[in-house]
Scaffold this motif. Structure first.
Motif, PDB file in Angstrom:
ATOM      1  N   VAL A  13       0.634  -1.711   0.049  1.00 50.17           N
ATOM      2  CA  VAL A  13      -0.307   0.021   0.199  1.00 50.17           C
ATOM      3  C   VAL A  13       0.637   0.913  -0.330  1.00 50.17           C
ATOM      4  CG1 VAL A  13      -1.494   1.207   1.497  1.00 50.17           C
ATOM      5  CG2 VAL A  13      -1.622  -2.262   0.816  1.00 50.17           C
ATOM      6  N   ARG A  14       2.084   1.025   0.613  1.00 51.97           N
ATOM      7  CA  ARG A  14       2.899   2.051   0.747  1.00 51.97           C
ATOM      8  C   ARG A  14       3.590   2.770  -0.687  1.00 51.97           C
ATOM      9  NH1 ARG A  14       8.100   3.145  -0.023  1.00 51.97           N
ATOM     10  NH2 ARG A  14       8.559   1.270  -0.018  1.00 51.97           N
ATOM     11  N   LYS A  15       3.783   1.744  -0.582  1.00 51.93           N
ATOM     12  CA  LYS A  15       4.731   2.029  -2.916  1.00 51.93           C
ATOM     13  C   LYS A  15       3.082   2.064  -3.528  1.00 51.93           C
ATOM     14  CE  LYS A  15       7.564  -2.436  -1.603  1.00 51.93           C
ATOM     15  NZ  LYS A  15       7.814  -3.389  -2.276  1.00 51.93           N
ATOM     16  N   SER A  16       2.005   1.954  -3.391  1.00 47.18           N
ATOM     17  CA  SER A  16       1.288   2.757  -3.963  1.00 47.18           C
ATOM     18  C   SER A  16       1.168   3.836  -4.195  1.00 47.18           C
ATOM     19  CB  SER A  16       0.039   1.416  -4.709  1.00 47.18           C
ATOM     20  OG  SER A  16      -1.343   2.434  -5.505  1.00 47.18           O
ATOM     21  N   LEU A  17       1.010   4.656  -2.812  1.00 42.10           N
ATOM     22  CA  LEU A  17       0.607   5.518  -2.539  1.00 42.10           C
ATOM     23  C   LEU A  17       2.033   6.428  -2.665  1.00 42.10           C
ATOM     24  CD1 LEU A  17      -0.765   5.684   0.544  1.00 42.10           C
ATOM     25  CD2 LEU A  17      -1.823   6.200  -0.828  1.00 42.10           C
ATOM     26  N   ASP A  18       2.967   5.946  -2.937  1.00 39.03           N
ATOM     27  CA  ASP A  18       4.293   6.674  -2.839  1.00 39.03           C
ATOM     28  C   ASP A  18       4.426   6.301  -4.619  1.00 39.03           C
ATOM     29  OD1 ASP A  18       5.677   6.499  -0.335  1.00 39.03           O
ATOM     30  OD2 ASP A  18       7.358   4.953  -1.121  1.00 39.03           O
ATOM     31  N   LYS A  19       3.990   5.344  -5.379  1.00 38.32           N
ATOM     32  CA  LYS A  19       3.791   5.871  -7.100  1.00 38.32           C
ATOM     33  C   LYS A  19       2.638   6.976  -7.247  1.00 38.32           C
ATOM     34  CE  LYS A  19       3.419   2.981 -10.950  1.00 38.32           C
ATOM     35  NZ  LYS A  19       2.719   1.557 -11.273  1.00 38.32           N
ATOM     36  N   THR A  20       2.277   6.975  -6.548  1.00 36.97           N
ATOM     37  CA  THR A  20       0.948   7.695  -6.611  1.00 36.97           C
ATOM     38  C   THR A  20       1.130   9.530  -6.338  1.00 36.97           C
ATOM     39  OG1 THR A  20      -0.871   6.826  -6.805  1.00 36.97           O
ATOM     40  CG2 THR A  20      -1.706   8.767  -6.351  1.00 36.97           C
ATOM     41  N   LEU A  21       2.088  10.115  -5.622  1.00 34.88           N
ATOM     42  CA  LEU A  21       2.954  11.307  -4.789  1.00 34.88           C
ATOM     43  C   LEU A  21       3.569  11.793  -6.025  1.00 34.88           C
ATOM     44  CD1 LEU A  21       2.577  12.412  -2.436  1.00 34.88           C
ATOM     45  CD2 LEU A  21       4.117  11.342  -1.275  1.00 34.88           C
ATOM     46  N   GLN A  22       4.123  10.841  -6.380  1.00 33.20           N
ATOM     47  CA  GLN A  22       5.176  10.884  -7.167  1.00 33.20           C
ATOM     48  C   GLN A  22       4.526  10.601  -8.840  1.00 33.20           C
ATOM     49  OE1 GLN A  22       8.340   7.266  -6.969  1.00 33.20           O
ATOM     50  NE2 GLN A  22       8.771   8.191  -5.226  1.00 33.20           N
ATOM     51  N   SER A  23       4.003  10.183  -9.287  1.00 34.50           N
ATOM     52  CA  SER A  23       3.718  10.540 -11.084  1.00 34.50           C
ATOM     53  C   SER A  23       2.627  11.352 -10.491  1.00 34.50           C
ATOM     54  CB  SER A  23       3.526   8.551 -11.440  1.00 34.50           C
ATOM     55  OG  SER A  23       1.897   8.453 -10.534  1.00 34.50           O
ATOM     56  N   LYS A  24       2.166  11.472  -9.532  1.00 29.10           N
ATOM     57  CA  LYS A  24       0.863  12.376  -9.273  1.00 29.10           C
ATOM     58  C   LYS A  24      -0.337  11.773 -10.355  1.00 29.10           C
ATOM     59  CE  LYS A  24       3.591  16.706  -9.112  1.00 29.10           C
ATOM     60  NZ  LYS A  24       3.513  17.699  -9.370  1.00 29.10           N
ATOM     61  N   LYS A  25      -0.683  10.066 -10.746  1.00 27.94           N
ATOM     62  CA  LYS A  25      -1.523   9.852 -11.884  1.00 27.94           C
ATOM     63  C   LYS A  25      -2.102   8.554 -10.343  1.00 27.94           C
ATOM     64  CE  LYS A  25       1.033  10.393 -16.033  1.00 27.94           C
ATOM     65  NZ  LYS A  25       1.534   9.578 -17.159  1.00 27.94           N
ATOM     66  N   ILE A  26      -3.301   8.512 -10.945  1.00 22.88           N
ATOM     67  CA  ILE A  26      -4.171   7.500 -10.045  1.00 22.88           C
ATOM     68  C   ILE A  26      -3.148   5.899 -10.647  1.00 22.88           C
ATOM     69  CG2 ILE A  26      -5.438   6.588 -11.871  1.00 22.88           C
ATOM     70  CD1 ILE A  26      -8.060   6.288 -10.058  1.00 22.88           C
ATOM     71  N   ASP A  27      -2.817   5.549  -9.575  1.00 19.03           N
ATOM     72  CA  ASP A  27      -2.119   4.195  -9.587  1.00 19.03           C
ATOM     73  C   ASP A  27      -3.020   2.896  -8.804  1.00 19.03           C
ATOM     74  OD1 ASP A  27       0.351   1.679  -9.817  1.00 19.03           O
ATOM     75  OD2 ASP A  27      -0.667   2.282  -7.730  1.00 19.03           O
ATOM     76  N   PHE A  28      -3.653   1.623  -9.396  1.00 18.41           N
ATOM     77  CA  PHE A  28      -4.202   0.829  -9.095  1.00 18.41           C
ATOM     78  C   PHE A  28      -3.278  -0.335  -8.455  1.00 18.41           C
ATOM     79  CE2 PHE A  28      -6.558   2.888 -12.924  1.00 18.41           C
ATOM     80  CZ  PHE A  28      -7.634   2.709 -11.799  1.00 18.41           C
ATOM     81  N   LEU A  29      -3.847  -1.538  -7.252  1.00 18.97           N
ATOM     82  CA  LEU A  29      -3.605  -1.991  -6.279  1.00 18.97           C
ATOM     83  C   LEU A  29      -3.833  -3.737  -6.843  1.00 18.97           C
ATOM     84  CD1 LEU A  29      -1.148  -1.731  -4.019  1.00 18.97           C
ATOM     85  CD2 LEU A  29      -3.058  -1.686  -2.413  1.00 18.97           C
ATOM     86  N   ASP A  30      -2.959  -4.282  -7.432  1.00 16.75           N
ATOM     87  CA  ASP A  30      -3.762  -5.783  -7.663  1.00 16.75           C
ATOM     88  C   ASP A  30      -4.404  -6.128  -5.841  1.00 16.75           C
ATOM     89  OD1 ASP A  30      -3.037  -5.532 -10.201  1.00 16.75           O
ATOM     90  OD2 ASP A  30      -0.983  -6.641  -9.584  1.00 16.75           O
ATOM     91  N   VAL A  31      -4.956  -7.136  -6.358  1.00 17.42           N
ATOM     92  CA  VAL A  31      -5.843  -7.903  -5.008  1.00 17.42           C
ATOM     93  C   VAL A  31      -4.570  -8.168  -4.684  1.00 17.42           C
ATOM     94  CG1 VAL A  31      -7.077  -9.715  -4.135  1.00 17.42           C
ATOM     95  CG2 VAL A  31      -7.533  -8.587  -6.283  1.00 17.42           C
ATOM     96  N   ILE A  32      -4.705  -8.249  -2.866  1.00 22.41           N
ATOM     97  CA  ILE A  32      -3.419  -8.041  -2.261  1.00 22.41           C
ATOM     98  C   ILE A  32      -4.564  -8.888  -0.213  1.00 22.41           C
ATOM     99  CG2 ILE A  32      -1.894  -6.899  -2.794  1.00 22.41           C
ATOM    100  CD1 ILE A  32      -2.815  -4.975   0.143  1.00 22.41           C
ATOM    101  N   ARG A  33      -4.146  -9.747  -0.217  1.00 24.90           N
ATOM    102  CA  ARG A  33      -4.450  -9.758   1.954  1.00 24.90           C
ATOM    103  C   ARG A  33      -3.900  -9.264   2.686  1.00 24.90           C
ATOM    104  NH1 ARG A  33      -3.647 -15.188   5.406  1.00 24.90           N
ATOM    105  NH2 ARG A  33      -4.507 -14.198   7.173  1.00 24.90           N
ATOM    106  N   TYR A  34      -4.746  -8.164   2.906  1.00 22.96           N
ATOM    107  CA  TYR A  34      -4.129  -7.272   4.827  1.00 22.96           C
ATOM    108  C   TYR A  34      -5.023  -7.281   5.387  1.00 22.96           C
ATOM    109  CZ  TYR A  34      -1.820  -2.496   5.585  1.00 22.96           C
ATOM    110  OH  TYR A  34      -1.385  -1.544   6.365  1.00 22.96           O
ATOM    111  N   ASP A  35      -4.312  -7.919   6.786  1.00 20.50           N
ATOM    112  CA  ASP A  35      -5.155  -8.278   7.539  1.00 20.50           C
ATOM    113  C   ASP A  35      -5.659  -6.757   8.777  1.00 20.50           C
ATOM    114  OD1 ASP A  35      -5.686 -10.529   6.513  1.00 20.50           O
ATOM    115  OD2 ASP A  35      -3.849 -11.841   8.373  1.00 20.50           O
ATOM    116  N   LEU A  36      -6.234  -6.680   8.969  1.00 21.25           N
ATOM    117  CA  LEU A  36      -6.479  -5.197   9.849  1.00 21.25           C
ATOM    118  C   LEU A  36      -7.468  -5.978  11.844  1.00 21.25           C
ATOM    119  CD1 LEU A  36      -9.701  -3.241   8.218  1.00 21.25           C
ATOM    120  CD2 LEU A  36      -6.690  -3.498   8.056  1.00 21.25           C
ATOM    121  N   PRO A  37      -6.526  -5.242  12.187  1.00 20.94           N
ATOM    122  CA  PRO A  37      -6.601  -5.234  14.369  1.00 20.94           C
ATOM    123  C   PRO A  37      -8.048  -5.697  13.891  1.00 20.94           C
ATOM    124  CG  PRO A  37      -5.105  -3.997  13.752  1.00 20.94           C
ATOM    125  CD  PRO A  37      -5.730  -4.178  12.081  1.00 20.94           C
ATOM    126  N   ASN A  38      -8.641  -6.893  14.795  1.00 26.74           N
ATOM    127  CA  ASN A  38     -10.108  -6.588  14.986  1.00 26.74           C
ATOM    128  C   ASN A  38     -10.152  -5.913  16.822  1.00 26.74           C
ATOM    129  OD1 ASN A  38     -12.981  -7.674  15.859  1.00 26.74           O
ATOM    130  ND2 ASN A  38     -12.173  -9.839  15.500  1.00 26.74           N
TER     131      ASN A  38
END
Length: 418
Positions: A63-88
């Motif tokens: 997620v950080r890598k995708s955010l960095d890419k958007t910040l640097q390119s100033k273009k929308i970035d699509f993130l592939d399906v990922i498993r990202y567990d959330l604290p319950n």
């Protein structure tokens, strides 16, 4: 116009972060999916505080890598399906919910063209991904079952073109699977049987019906052995055949043995009125028959008289009832659970008419362990009358268990493979 209120009620999961990834706002749908309140996450670092990854470091976080890419390119970035567990939040410390996500990061630029905000739009695809994983695991299990089956398993497409052969084909014939899939299967079948096989296929295609045929197949030693081949079509909701699945079982030894037993039985009847020498010869052949029955790989028994009293039981038959003494007892007394299932009537019919009876893949409820607990077991069997002086004196029962084959086809049907 209250744009903040409008944003919160957008029916999509969206969160707004600053260029240094501090959470500024979120829609109600986003809060619902993440089980958070705006007070819990607002003003916190998106990845380090609000939703840290349970396994990866901050530098490895996709997620950080995708955010960095958007910040640097100033273009929308699509993130592939990922498993990202959330604290319950409803569980104890260290408890996480397994979650899968699809997301995109869209930059919002200010008048100078610099990124002022980043909007993450996300979708919780956990249910879909878990279903895909479960389906994949299920397919692997059934593929393992097909590979482990002692039968030759195969599938074809709607036109009858082979699409799959299990490993047993290669072991049995010594031909590589790729060669068999490329029309090499025809040289496995005895040339004299090919016309009948082709005719059966044409009839099955026309009638959308199951196929059952006995034919000879070449083994790895070059010997043609008899097989029982069954094939069943799989149809879609509109009744169109989309594939066929089948199995082939080596029945050569059983077929030859039954033929020899029947021929021997006829010979014994013809010799019953001969002189002492002929009698001694017939008695010798009877003992040989008894030995063959006892040692046969299939289930055999001989039932004598109108009460169908057990006169001979081979070891394979006795294994069905390891805790029962059945020899010399009437069938109804030795195996009472089969009375209400109609088998006494079938035996009576064979005994009274002298006509054989053949059945395939019949479910029978048996008390195998003599405990009162009935277990459903499938059999293919036949009843053959035994004649003495042109009168029926008993019945030869022959059969073999096919429970695993039936269960396998049911599993394939549940999976949508048949």
């Amino acid at each position: 116009m209250d744009y903040h209120k409008i944003f919160r009620h957008i029916p999509q999961a969206m969160v707004v972060v600053s260029p240094n990834y501090i959470i500024l706002a979120a829609t109600d749908e986003y809060l619902r999916l993440t089980k958070r309140t705006i007070e819990q996450i607002s003003g916190k670092h998106f990845l380090l505080e609000a939703f840290p990854d349970r396994v990866l470091t901050y530098e490895e976080n996709p997620v950080r890598k995708s955010l960095d890419k958007t910040l640097q390119s100033k273009k929308i970035d699509f993130l592939d399906v990922i498993r990202y567990d959330l604290p319950n939040p409803d569980a104890g410390d260290g408890e996480y919910d397994v979650r899968y996500w699809e997301a995109s990061h869209t930059p919002v630029l200010n008048a100078e063209g610099r990124v002022e905000y980043i909007i993450q739009q996300t979708s919780d695809v956990t249910e879909r991904e878990l279903a895909k994983l479960a389906l994949s695991e299920s397919e692997e299990k059934f593929r393992f079952m097909a590979e482990a089956m002692p039968q030759l398993i195969f599938t074809t497409d709607a036109t009858g073109e082979l699409t799959y052969l299990n490993k047993r084909w290669e072991i049995y014939t010594s031909f590589p699977l790729h060669e068999l899939l490329q029309e090499g299967w025809q040289k496995v079948i005895h040339p004299d049987d090919l016309p009948a096989v082709s005719a059966k296929w044409e009839e099955a295609f026309h009638n959308k019906a199951n196929i059952q045929i006995e034919l000879r197949k070449r083994d790895k030693h070059g010997v043609f052995r008899w097989h029982l081949c069954r094939t069943q079509p799989m149809e879609d909701e509109e009744g169109n055949i989309i594939m066929w699945v089948g199995s082939s079982t080596d029945i050569h030894d059983t077929r030859v043995m039954v033929q020899e037993l029947l021929e021997t039985n006829e010979q014994m009847s013809l010799l019953s009125d001969q002189v002492q020498h002929a009698y001694e010869k017939a008695e010798s052949e009877r003992k040989m028959l008894e030995t063959l029955l006892v040692q046969a790989p299939a289930m055999f028994c001989i039932l004598k008289g109108p009460e169908h009293r057990f006169e001979l039981i081979n070891e394979r038959y006795q294994q069905l009832y390891p805790n029962k003494e059945m020899l010399h007892k009437p069938l109804a007394e030795a195996v009472p659970e089969i009375v209400e299932q109609g088998f006494i009537e079938l035996l009576d019919e064979v005994y009274n008419t002298g006509k054989a009876y053949v059945a395939e893949e019949v479910p029978i409820m048996l008390d195998k362990n003599n405990t009162g607990e009935l277990e459903e077991t499938y059999f293919t069997f036949s009843y053959h009358p035994i004649f003495e002086s042109d009168k029926v004196s008993g019945i030869l029962a022959f059969g073999y268990e096919v429970t695993e084959q039936v269960k396998y086809r049911k599993k394939l049907r549940e999976l949508g493979r048949v």
